[in-house]
Design a protein around this motif. Structure first.
Motif, PDB file in Angstrom:
ATOM      1  N   UNK A 106       0.831  -1.205   0.000  1.00 42.71           N
ATOM      2  CA  UNK A 106       0.000   0.000   0.000  1.00 42.71           C
ATOM      3  C   UNK A 106       0.868   1.259   0.000  1.00 42.71           C
ATOM      4  N   UNK A 107       1.937   1.256   0.785  1.00 42.80           N
ATOM      5  CA  UNK A 107       2.855   2.410   0.826  1.00 42.80           C
ATOM      6  C   UNK A 107       3.571   2.596  -0.506  1.00 42.80           C
ATOM      7  N   UNK A 108       3.942   1.498  -1.160  1.00 44.92           N
ATOM      8  CA  UNK A 108       4.589   1.589  -2.471  1.00 44.92           C
ATOM      9  C   UNK A 108       3.612   2.170  -3.489  1.00 44.92           C
ATOM     10  N   UNK A 109       2.366   1.724  -3.461  1.00 45.06           N
ATOM     11  CA  UNK A 109       1.351   2.294  -4.361  1.00 45.06           C
ATOM     12  C   UNK A 109       1.214   3.791  -4.126  1.00 45.06           C
ATOM     13  N   UNK A 110       1.153   4.192  -2.887  1.00 44.79           N
ATOM     14  CA  UNK A 110       1.023   5.607  -2.537  1.00 44.79           C
ATOM     15  C   UNK A 110       2.244   6.398  -3.038  1.00 44.79           C
ATOM     16  N   UNK A 111       3.432   5.842  -2.846  1.00 45.79           N
ATOM     17  CA  UNK A 111       4.666   6.503  -3.273  1.00 45.79           C
ATOM     18  C   UNK A 111       4.653   6.781  -4.772  1.00 45.79           C
ATOM     19  N   UNK A 112       4.191   5.834  -5.555  1.00 44.19           N
ATOM     20  CA  UNK A 112       4.172   5.983  -7.012  1.00 44.19           C
ATOM     21  C   UNK A 112       2.881   6.638  -7.517  1.00 44.19           C
ATOM     22  N   UNK A 113       2.003   7.008  -6.601  1.00 45.03           N
ATOM     23  CA  UNK A 113       0.754   7.677  -6.989  1.00 45.03           C
ATOM     24  C   UNK A 113      -0.185   6.774  -7.766  1.00 45.03           C
ATOM     25  N   UNK A 114      -0.210   5.508  -7.422  1.00 44.97           N
ATOM     26  CA  UNK A 114      -1.057   4.551  -8.139  1.00 44.97           C
ATOM     27  C   UNK A 114      -2.162   4.023  -7.241  1.00 44.97           C
ATOM     28  N   UNK A 115      -3.209   3.542  -7.899  1.00 39.53           N
ATOM     29  CA  UNK A 115      -4.299   2.900  -7.177  1.00 39.53           C
ATOM     30  C   UNK A 115      -4.421   1.460  -7.643  1.00 39.53           C
ATOM     31  N   UNK A 116      -4.618   0.589  -6.694  1.00 33.23           N
ATOM     32  CA  UNK A 116      -4.846  -0.828  -6.968  1.00 33.23           C
ATOM     33  C   UNK A 116      -5.561  -1.395  -5.750  1.00 33.23           C
ATOM     34  N   UNK A 117      -6.241  -2.482  -5.964  1.00 35.53           N
ATOM     35  CA  UNK A 117      -6.857  -3.155  -4.817  1.00 35.53           C
ATOM     36  C   UNK A 117      -5.909  -4.240  -4.325  1.00 35.53           C
ATOM     37  N   UNK A 118      -5.862  -4.376  -3.016  1.00 33.75           N
ATOM     38  CA  UNK A 118      -5.042  -5.405  -2.387  1.00 33.75           C
ATOM     39  C   UNK A 118      -5.992  -6.322  -1.631  1.00 33.75           C
ATOM     40  N   UNK A 119      -6.006  -7.582  -2.038  1.00 32.90           N
ATOM     41  CA  UNK A 119      -6.870  -8.579  -1.390  1.00 32.90           C
ATOM     42  C   UNK A 119      -6.010  -9.735  -0.901  1.00 32.90           C
ATOM     43  N   UNK A 120      -6.321 -10.209   0.267  1.00 30.82           N
ATOM     44  CA  UNK A 120      -5.645 -11.391   0.762  1.00 30.82           C
ATOM     45  C   UNK A 120      -6.638 -12.537   0.695  1.00 30.82           C
ATOM     46  N   UNK A 121      -6.461 -13.390  -0.311  1.00 31.82           N
ATOM     47  CA  UNK A 121      -7.434 -14.457  -0.531  1.00 31.82           C
ATOM     48  C   UNK A 121      -7.113 -15.727   0.258  1.00 31.82           C
TER      49      UNK A 121
END
Length: 186
Positions: free
Chosen positions: A151-166
């Motif tokens: 989540x922090x890496x996504x924020x750093x690069x200004x990207x959005x993605x969903x993170x699911x733990x299946x």
């Protein structure tokens, strides 16, 4: 577990919460208060679990809260310590795809082959068009730390993605399976 992990945690506690609390965490976890964790030295995973438990007690927080704070701090530390990793990646996805290789690169410095293999066997990634699936296995069961770092890496690069733990070892699955999915590109 490589000493980098507890070293950065103790640096975080010292800087964010004070040296007295850092010393209290070491003491409660059974570590000598003058212990300085060495980045490439291997420590028993039980040491880390005791430090996390003591950290939660001393700081009065849940393991998830501690892992989230640690993820933010670790990423800032990594940006300063290894800026080339971030320059090599033009996106969060590229960075996250490299994660197992970077993780395993640290293991190469470990002389004991059994310890080295234990470190290298923790992560595996499958790559799809708009998704990464991370397979994580560790006796430390810090899948929430991994998702917090992602989540922090996504924020750093200004990207959005969903993170699911299946899948999750905490739910008695044999491994954690974490899906990071980006919206399809048109």
């Amino acid at each position: 577990m490589l000493g980098l992990i507890p070293k950065v945690l103790m640096e975080m506690v010292t800087r964010e919460h004070g040296e007295d609390l850092a010393l209290e965490i070491k003491s409660r976890s059974g570590c000598k208060t003058d212990l300085e964790f060495r980045i490439n030295e291997v420590y028993d995973d039980e040491v880390w679990r005791k430090i996390v438990a003591a950290g939660c007690e001393v700081l009065g927080c849940s393991p998830e809260t501690l892992e989230e704070e640690y993820a933010r701090y670790f990423l800032r530390d990594a940006l300063n310590r290894w800026p080339a990793w971030f320059r090599m990646s033009g996106s969060a996805r590229e960075f996250l795809e490299r994660h197992p290789a970077v993780h395993n690169n640290f293991a190469e410095a470990v002389r004991d082959p059994v310890s080295r293999d234990l470190i290298k066997d923790k992560f595996r990634i499958e790559k799809f068009d708009n998704k990464l699936i991370t397979h994580y296995r560790s006796p430390n069961r810090h899948c929430h730390l991994y998702t917090s770092l992602a989540d922090e890496v996504l924020r750093l690069y200004g990207e959005e993605a969903t993170i699911e733990q299946v899948k999750c070892v905490k739910r008695d699955d044999p491994e954690c399976e974490i899906w990071i999915t980006w919206a399809p590109q048109n």
